[in-house]
Design a protein around this motif. Structure first.
Motif, PDB file in Angstrom:
ATOM      1  N   GLY A 151       0.800  -1.281  -0.074  1.00 31.39           N
ATOM      2  CA  GLY A 151      -0.024  -0.036   0.099  1.00 31.39           C
ATOM      3  C   GLY A 151       0.761   1.317  -0.129  1.00 31.39           C
ATOM      4  O   GLY A 151       0.502   2.220  -0.416  1.00 31.39           O
ATOM      5  N   ALA A 152       1.938   1.278   0.872  1.00 27.73           N
ATOM      6  CA  ALA A 152       2.893   2.409   0.794  1.00 27.73           C
ATOM      7  C   ALA A 152       3.205   2.927  -0.478  1.00 27.73           C
ATOM      8  O   ALA A 152       3.270   4.116  -0.997  1.00 27.73           O
ATOM      9  CB  ALA A 152       3.758   2.371   1.919  1.00 27.73           C
ATOM     10  N   PRO A 153       4.196   2.130  -1.264  1.00 33.70           N
ATOM     11  CA  PRO A 153       4.761   2.380  -2.520  1.00 33.70           C
ATOM     12  C   PRO A 153       3.793   2.701  -3.419  1.00 33.70           C
ATOM     13  O   PRO A 153       3.814   3.419  -4.241  1.00 33.70           O
ATOM     14  CB  PRO A 153       5.680   1.205  -2.814  1.00 33.70           C
ATOM     15  CG  PRO A 153       5.495  -0.040  -1.990  1.00 33.70           C
ATOM     16  CD  PRO A 153       4.703   0.692  -0.735  1.00 33.70           C
ATOM     17  N   LEU A 154       2.607   1.864  -3.542  1.00 36.54           N
ATOM     18  CA  LEU A 154       1.492   1.974  -4.431  1.00 36.54           C
ATOM     19  C   LEU A 154       0.974   3.314  -4.319  1.00 36.54           C
ATOM     20  O   LEU A 154       0.700   4.051  -5.504  1.00 36.54           O
ATOM     21  CB  LEU A 154       0.421   0.781  -4.143  1.00 36.54           C
ATOM     22  CG  LEU A 154      -0.657   0.794  -4.997  1.00 36.54           C
ATOM     23  CD1 LEU A 154      -0.259   0.705  -6.573  1.00 36.54           C
ATOM     24  CD2 LEU A 154      -1.771  -0.244  -4.751  1.00 36.54           C
ATOM     25  N   ALA A 155       0.611   3.796  -2.998  1.00 37.64           N
ATOM     26  CA  ALA A 155       0.310   5.094  -2.939  1.00 37.64           C
ATOM     27  C   ALA A 155       1.158   6.074  -3.602  1.00 37.64           C
ATOM     28  O   ALA A 155       0.679   7.111  -4.072  1.00 37.64           O
ATOM     29  CB  ALA A 155      -0.233   5.472  -1.228  1.00 37.64           C
ATOM     30  N   GLY A 156       2.442   6.043  -3.159  1.00 40.04           N
ATOM     31  CA  GLY A 156       3.501   7.002  -3.603  1.00 40.04           C
ATOM     32  C   GLY A 156       3.415   7.212  -5.092  1.00 40.04           C
ATOM     33  O   GLY A 156       3.506   8.082  -5.687  1.00 40.04           O
ATOM     34  N   VAL A 157       3.315   5.914  -5.806  1.00 36.45           N
ATOM     35  CA  VAL A 157       3.403   5.945  -7.376  1.00 36.45           C
ATOM     36  C   VAL A 157       2.044   6.393  -7.872  1.00 36.45           C
ATOM     37  O   VAL A 157       1.940   7.261  -8.923  1.00 36.45           O
ATOM     38  CB  VAL A 157       3.464   4.597  -7.773  1.00 36.45           C
ATOM     39  CG1 VAL A 157       3.361   4.648  -9.236  1.00 36.45           C
ATOM     40  CG2 VAL A 157       4.914   3.980  -7.566  1.00 36.45           C
ATOM     41  N   LEU A 158       0.871   6.120  -7.171  1.00 40.20           N
ATOM     42  CA  LEU A 158      -0.333   6.618  -7.740  1.00 40.20           C
ATOM     43  C   LEU A 158      -0.459   8.080  -7.510  1.00 40.20           C
ATOM     44  O   LEU A 158      -1.133   8.868  -8.180  1.00 40.20           O
ATOM     45  CB  LEU A 158      -1.488   5.626  -6.982  1.00 40.20           C
ATOM     46  CG  LEU A 158      -1.750   4.295  -7.540  1.00 40.20           C
ATOM     47  CD1 LEU A 158      -2.701   3.468  -6.880  1.00 40.20           C
ATOM     48  CD2 LEU A 158      -1.629   4.155  -8.992  1.00 40.20           C
TER      49      LEU A 158
END
Length: 418
Positions: A151-158
């Motif tokens: 969730g954390a890197p996905l949020a950063g990329v999104l």
């Protein structure tokens, strides 16, 4: 009883945790980008955590009355509505800061009841299915860690690709799917059982269960302080660091994601060798490595690579903390008081969060990011050395009473999750 509900519950909880993680990064970034104020960012997150504290403290008896499955479903559905309302209002009618604070408080109110209900269902399903408690509880924590890692890197990329507003719609979808899975595939554990006592009477029972245990008090005090410091980091210090020093929302996601990935690996390792390790020493070493070094290294501004290495190592050690505390809770707390006890302990360990978020935002604006990072790091080191100094912590290695033999009463209760 089939073990498939355990697997489904793990998946649903992972989705909910992933959505919570993304929201916890996207909302501060949204506030920071739209207001430019670390103090306002800290205030928004502080209000959200305050809502979580209120819900944790008051929600146990409500979960008892409403039912654990229904509480989990309602909590996720409410979270989906609140999260989706933030970008929807911003894009249409407008989102004054006062209204954003109100939504943050509502979001906090949806957070802990769902987590408490799912944890209570997990503990009950373990007992009914006869599954190995150590492995399942380690898996529960490991899957949650993995969800945070994703969730954390996905949020950063999104955030970088879509912007924080659209990311919040993705967050809402994860809560909806989690609610659907729980409603359709997980049995309503404890449904139909008589609930004795008034709302406040059952809440008092949760407090009474925890009263008089020196080790429990020590754990609560320690984790209250570390959560205050962690909330300062998550809500303000790391987002501001990523924005002002690293100049990247992707870096924000990587920092949290690498820590979460290390924690997931650490949980798997602990499930493998943890039974042979002394709890107090393992807990102490893990917290010492996880805590202060993160902030002191960031204060030195060594670059993203060095920070990620420190986060990864700290995450691996952190993976042992929750399984140790979860086993204490599972072994000692009777099922009929579990929601109340979990609610009380969760509220206790979260209560410092709003203070940490608000103080961090004010402190960064007043004296700058570097001095605040150093102060937080030193404080963290002082607090986490306590288990190695005070004799009461030796009780952590005492043999626990098994859950099925436990009876309600003033015996040691589960430790909170840091």
């Amino acid at each position: 009883m089939s073990r498939s509900p355990l697997v489904t519950l793990l998946v649903a909880n992972a989705l909910s945790v992933c959505g919570t993680t993304m929201t916890f990064l996207a909302v501060p970034w949204f506030v920071l980008q739209t207001t430019g104020s670390p103090a306002r960012t800290g205030l928004v997150v502080g209000v959200e955590v305050a809502g979580a504290v209120v819900a944790a403290l008051a929600g146990g008896p409500v979960i008892d009355r409403l039912g654990r499955r229904r509480s989990s479903v309602v909590s996720d559905l409410a979270a989906a509505v609140v999260v989706a309302s933030i970008p929807l209002l911003f894009a249409t009618a407008g989102l004054p800061f006062g209204l954003l604070l109100a939504l943050a408080g509502l979001l906090g109110l949806t957070r802990t009841p769902g987590e408490t209900a799912r944890w209570s269902m997990m503990a009950s399903l373990i007992t009914l299915s006869g599954a190995n408690a150590t492995r399942v509880l380690s898996a529960y924590d490991g899957v949650s860690r993995g969800a945070k890692m994703v969730g954390a890197p996905l949020a950063g990329v999104l955030i970088a690709v879509l912007g924080p507003q659209r990311v919040l719609y993705v967050d809402a979808a994860t809560f909806l799917v989690s609610a659907l899975l729980i409603r359709l595939t997980v049995p309503d554990v404890g449904a139909g059982e008589a609930v004795e006592g008034s709302y406040f009477g059952r809440l008092r029972r949760g407090f009474a269960y925890l009263r008089g245990d020196r080790l429990m008090v020590a754990i609560l005090l320690m984790v209250m302080v570390t959560n205050l410091l962690d909330m300062a980091a998550a809500a303000v210090l790391i987002p501001v660091y990523a924005n002002d020093v690293l100049h990247s929302s992707v870096a924000l996601g990587l920092i949290s994601g690498v820590f979460g990935g290390g924690a997931m690996l650490g949980t798997v390792l602990y499930a493998w060798v943890g039974a042979r390790l002394p709890r107090r020493i393992t807990y102490t070493v893990a917290f010492l490595v996880v805590g202060g070094p993160r902030f002191l290294v960031m204060a030195a501004e060594p670059g993203l690579t060095a920070i990620l290495v420190v986060m990864g190592v700290g995450g691996v050690l952190c993976g042992a903390i929750n399984p140790i505390l979860n086993m204490v809770e599972f072994a000692r707390v009777p099922d009929d008081v579990r929601p109340m006890v979990i609610g009380v302990t969760t509220a206790a360990v979260l209560v410092g969060g709003p203070v940490g978020a608000v103080l961090a935002g004010v402190a960064v604006e007043a004296v700058g990011l570097g001095p605040v990072l150093v102060a937080v790091g030193v404080t963290y080191l002082v607090v986490t050395v306590c288990p190695a100094v005070f004799p009461v912590w030796r009780e952590m290695d005492a043999a626990p009473v098994s859950a099925h033999e436990s009876e309600p009463g003033p015996v040691p209760a589960a430790a909170p999750t840091p």
